[in-house]
Enzyme design. Structure first.
Site, PDB file in Angstrom:
ATOM      1  N   GLY A  39     -32.462 -17.892  -6.876  1.00 50.73           N
ATOM      2  CA  GLY A  39     -32.803 -18.508  -8.143  1.00 50.73           C
ATOM      3  C   GLY A  39     -33.853 -17.681  -8.863  1.00 50.73           C
ATOM      4  O   GLY A  39     -34.003 -16.479  -8.617  1.00 50.73           O
ATOM      5  N   CYS A 197     -40.268 -28.909 -13.640  1.00 51.90           N
ATOM      6  CA  CYS A 197     -40.617 -29.000 -15.060  1.00 51.90           C
ATOM      7  C   CYS A 197     -40.880 -30.445 -15.487  1.00 51.90           C
ATOM      8  O   CYS A 197     -40.063 -31.071 -16.166  1.00 51.90           O
ATOM      9  CB  CYS A 197     -39.513 -28.402 -15.930  1.00 51.90           C
ATOM     10  SG  CYS A 197     -40.063 -28.138 -17.631  1.00 51.90           S
ATOM     11  N   CYS A 376     -45.971 -25.432 -19.465  1.00 49.97           N
ATOM     12  CA  CYS A 376     -44.851 -26.255 -19.926  1.00 49.97           C
ATOM     13  C   CYS A 376     -44.767 -26.109 -21.443  1.00 49.97           C
ATOM     14  O   CYS A 376     -45.589 -26.691 -22.158  1.00 49.97           O
ATOM     15  CB  CYS A 376     -45.061 -27.713 -19.536  1.00 49.97           C
ATOM     16  SG  CYS A 376     -43.739 -28.795 -20.140  1.00 49.97           S
TER      17      CYS A 376
END
Length: 447
Positions: A39, A197, A376
């Site tokens: 990933g 997230c 974020c």
């Protein structure tokens, strides 16, 4: 009644790239560096490690770095919010995994079943044993779709009004349902506990609110945020700003309300409150952020902590047990006490790389230390974004405050970072090991 969304096979549905898998499978049984997971963390680390040895004048041979992952595709998951918002096609954020490997990095198209750190080896699901000099675990986490009763069935039902940006298969269902609604109640959920997230459940909520305002539907649609967390965000500075924005925009909220079941036929969602009681809420549309946790093959393994994460030092990213000193980890599978984001990986990977190189070269870690940096990019509407950046202890660590001012202010510049710059940087720099977070294309120098 909403028009149906085309039926999908569910979040776990995947196609098979048999030829690519065959071509990329290695029969080698020993690697200088073995990476578990291809990933964001795995590909970044594998390339940075190879490049670091080369830069030091001690290049590894082609095939010395191997990466274990049986997936057919690689995804840029932050892009799924853009898909749900109608800003991108989901195919922009998927590539065949085998196509992302340079010729000097060996792709082993298998998954790990067990870790044997005492012998510096792993076994795969096919029963094969592979050994290593150093191990990097970057396997991600598990999305527990079954953790909410009725959720998998609701996601697969084109008439349910239930969707999620947390899956490639369902992120475009979010856009379909949001666009089709003319009136009703829309609920956005966030689970208690660790998720990847953690700002994403809000991002799609803000974008949906803005779409309804701009299309003249705002007065006919009620939006609520139902979260298992105690506040809007983990960092007080940003949480306060987001809560003020929520109140200004007339969005309802219930905190410490954790979604536990969905009755799609009757459009009811059941939430468990902090005191153990439950409450039912009616919905027309329901956007679900599912619960998440450690992967089964890591949980309970010798390298995991009691919670199931790979137990590493939060500064060096090396395993805390001295006898497992040739093991490192980064990203979502790690025990690092910071938000699990791609931005975090961009700062973790250079530290891991420097310390792994130093351990293999000198037997000791370097001076490189990770401070918990994560970010974020929180979409708050079309053309605006609040760029949250922070480190361990949920202390803000802002990259642009000295140039543009307080980053709780929503800016168009930051919106284009999320929409345009970050996806480009990911596919063209990060997966090749050439993107270093706040340092951009420049590898940090550690004294």
């Amino acid at each position: 009644m909403l028009p149906p969304f085309p039926r999908v096979a569910g979040p776990r549905a995947r196609q098979t790239l048999a030829l690519a898998r065959y071509a990329s499978t290695s029969t080698k049984e020993k690697f200088r560096v073995l990476v578990v997971g291809a990933g964001s963390g795995g590909l970044t680390a594998a390339n940075q490690i190879y490049n670091r040895f080369k830069a030091a004048g001690k290049p590894l041979n082609a095939g010395d770095v191997g990466v274990l992952d049986a997936a057919d595709y690689h995804y840029y998951q932050p892009g799924w919010t853009l898909v749900g918002s109608g800003l991108s096609k989901k195919t922009d954020f998927r590539r065949p995994l085998a196509s992302l490997f340079p010729p000097h990095i060996m792709h082993i198209a298998e998954n790990v079943k067990s870790f044997y750190p005492e012998s510096s080896s792993v076994t795969t699901t096919s029963g094969r044993t592979i050994s290593y000099d150093s191990l990097v675990v970057a396997a991600g986490l598990k999305t527990n779709w079954d953790g909410v009763a009725g959720l998998p069935q609701a996601l697969a039902d084109p008439y349910s009004g239930v969707s999620s940006i947390y899956s490639y298969d369902t992120c475009d269902k979010v856009l379909h349902d949001v666009d089709a609604l003319r009136s009703g109640n829309v609920i956005f959920t966030q689970p208690a506990g660790v998720i990847k997230c953690p700002g994403a459940p809000q991002k799609i909520m803000w974008m949906t609110w803005d779409k309804y305002q701009k299309s003249g539907r705002g007065n006919n649609i009620k939006i609520d945020f139902m979260t298992g967390m105690p506040a809007m965000f983990s960092v007080k500075k940003y949480s306060d700003a987001l809560n003020t924005l929520r109140i200004e925009r007339g969005i309802g909220a219930e905190f410490q309300h954790n979604l536990i079941s969905i009755d799609a036929a009757n459009r009811k969602a059941t939430f468990k409150k902090d005191d153990g009681s439950t409450v039912d809420r009616d919905f027309t549309l329901l956007h679900v952020a599912p619960p998440m946790g450690p992967l089964d093959f890591i949980k309970g393994s010798p390298i995991a902590d009691a919670a199931g994460w790979v137990e590493i030092d939060q500064a060096t990213l090396r395993h805390v047990k001295p006898e497992f000193g040739n093991i490192f980890a980064l990203g979502d599978c790690s025990s690092l006490p910071t938000s699990k984001t791609i931005a975090a990986i961009t700062s973790q990977a250079p530290v891991l790389t420097e310390n792994l190189f130093s351990v293999m070269d000198t037997g000791k870690v370097s001076s490189a230390k990770y401070d918990g940096y994560t970010s974020c990019p929180l979409l708050t509407g079309y053309g605006e974004l609040m760029l949250t950046e922070f480190k361990y202890g949920f202390v803000p660590k802002e990259s642009f405050a000295n140039y543009v001012g307080d980053q709780t202010k929503r800016r168009r510049l930051f919106y284009h970072f999320k929409k345009d710059l970050f996806p480009w940087a990911y596919w063209n720099r990060m997966v090749d090991g050439k993107w270093f977070g706040p340092s951009g294309p420049f590898r940090p120098k550690f004294v």
